[in-house]
Design a protein around this motif. Structure first.
Motif, PDB file in Angstrom:
ATOM      1  N   SER A 107       0.818  -1.208   0.000  1.00  0.00           N
ATOM      2  CA  SER A 107       0.000   0.000   0.000  1.00  0.00           C
ATOM      3  C   SER A 107       0.852   1.258   0.000  1.00  0.00           C
ATOM      4  CB  SER A 107      -0.929   0.015   1.210  1.00  0.00           C
ATOM      5  OG  SER A 107      -1.836  -1.045   1.129  1.00  0.00           O
ATOM      6  N   MET A 108       1.946   1.256   0.740  1.00  0.00           N
ATOM      7  CA  MET A 108       2.805   2.436   0.744  1.00  0.00           C
ATOM      8  C   MET A 108       3.449   2.640  -0.620  1.00  0.00           C
ATOM      9  SD  MET A 108       2.478   4.244   3.335  1.00  0.00           S
ATOM     10  CE  MET A 108       3.768   5.410   3.019  1.00  0.00           C
ATOM     11  N   LEU A 109       3.808   1.555  -1.297  1.00  0.00           N
ATOM     12  CA  LEU A 109       4.352   1.693  -2.649  1.00  0.00           C
ATOM     13  C   LEU A 109       3.319   2.310  -3.592  1.00  0.00           C
ATOM     14  CD1 LEU A 109       6.326  -1.643  -3.061  1.00  0.00           C
ATOM     15  CD2 LEU A 109       7.262   0.655  -2.814  1.00  0.00           C
ATOM     16  N   VAL A 110       2.090   1.819  -3.516  1.00  0.00           N
ATOM     17  CA  VAL A 110       1.024   2.368  -4.360  1.00  0.00           C
ATOM     18  C   VAL A 110       0.739   3.816  -3.982  1.00  0.00           C
ATOM     19  CG1 VAL A 110      -1.433   2.165  -4.926  1.00  0.00           C
ATOM     20  CG2 VAL A 110      -0.007   0.123  -4.820  1.00  0.00           C
ATOM     21  N   PHE A 111       0.725   4.116  -2.691  1.00  0.00           N
ATOM     22  CA  PHE A 111       0.457   5.475  -2.229  1.00  0.00           C
ATOM     23  C   PHE A 111       1.520   6.449  -2.733  1.00  0.00           C
ATOM     24  CE2 PHE A 111       1.144   8.781   1.009  1.00  0.00           C
ATOM     25  CZ  PHE A 111      -0.080   9.429   0.918  1.00  0.00           C
ATOM     26  N   VAL A 112       2.781   6.067  -2.595  1.00  0.00           N
ATOM     27  CA  VAL A 112       3.867   6.941  -3.045  1.00  0.00           C
ATOM     28  C   VAL A 112       3.805   7.112  -4.564  1.00  0.00           C
ATOM     29  CG1 VAL A 112       6.380   7.110  -3.274  1.00  0.00           C
ATOM     30  CG2 VAL A 112       5.357   6.498  -1.093  1.00  0.00           C
ATOM     31  N   ALA A 113       3.530   6.025  -5.278  1.00  0.00           N
ATOM     32  CA  ALA A 113       3.437   6.121  -6.750  1.00  0.00           C
ATOM     33  C   ALA A 113       2.267   7.010  -7.169  1.00  0.00           C
ATOM     34  CB  ALA A 113       3.289   4.737  -7.352  1.00  0.00           C
ATOM     35  N   SER A 114       1.177   6.965  -6.434  1.00  0.00           N
ATOM     36  CA  SER A 114       0.005   7.758  -6.820  1.00  0.00           C
ATOM     37  C   SER A 114       0.161   9.236  -6.467  1.00  0.00           C
ATOM     38  CB  SER A 114      -1.264   7.209  -6.172  1.00  0.00           C
ATOM     39  OG  SER A 114      -1.239   7.434  -4.785  1.00  0.00           O
ATOM     40  N   THR A 115       1.029   9.559  -5.517  1.00  0.00           N
ATOM     41  CA  THR A 115       1.201  10.962  -5.138  1.00  0.00           C
ATOM     42  C   THR A 115       2.293  11.652  -5.949  1.00  0.00           C
ATOM     43  OG1 THR A 115       2.715  10.358  -3.352  1.00  0.00           O
ATOM     44  CG2 THR A 115       0.375  10.628  -2.788  1.00  0.00           C
ATOM     45  N   GLN A 116       3.090  10.880  -6.675  1.00  0.00           N
ATOM     46  CA  GLN A 116       4.134  11.480  -7.500  1.00  0.00           C
ATOM     47  C   GLN A 116       3.503  12.202  -8.681  1.00  0.00           C
ATOM     48  OE1 GLN A 116       7.417  11.457  -6.745  1.00  0.00           O
ATOM     49  NE2 GLN A 116       6.850  10.385  -4.867  1.00  0.00           N
TER      50      GLN A 116
END
Length: 121
Positions: A107-116
């Motif tokens: 989830s943190m990987l997806v979260f960071v990718a989505s906020t970039q």
């Protein structure tokens, strides 16, 4: 972000955050590790990372539903995450922590990718 991915992401982050808070407590830490006390630095690291996971869940909710509904949705996901952690921890603590670790990391990987923000070429 569509509502289905936002729902899955917010719930996964809330679950991982609640599991981190659970792991920071002496009693639950002892259930998994066998050590009686949580070392001071580890306790604060667990609390800090759990707080960051819960804040990430809040951001996903506000981005997905807007500020009015996002706060209410976040409180619902916090409650659901806490109930899931409590139920799984009572039944199988190792499984509960494994799900939190795997789900939280993904989830943190997806979260960071989505906020970039995308940089134009």
């Amino acid at each position: 972000m569509n509502l289905l991915p936002a729902t899955a992401l917010a719930l996964s982050l809330a679950y991982a955050g609640m599991a981190g808070l659970c792991m920071a407590m002496d009693r639950h830490h002892e259930q998994l590790t066998g050590r009686r006390d949580v070392p001071f630095r580890l306790r604060w690291a667990l609390r800090l990372s759990a707080g960051l996971l819960l804040l990430a869940s809040l951001r996903v909710c506000i981005d997905g539903w807007g500020p009015g509904v996002g706060w209410v949705a976040w409180l619902g996901y916090l409650s659901t995450g806490a109930l899931l952690v409590a139920g799984l921890w009572a039944w199988r603590p190792l499984l509960a922590m494994g799900i939190a670790a795997a789900g939280g990391a993904c989830s943190m990987l997806v979260f960071v990718a989505s906020t970039q923000s995308s940089v134009p070429a």
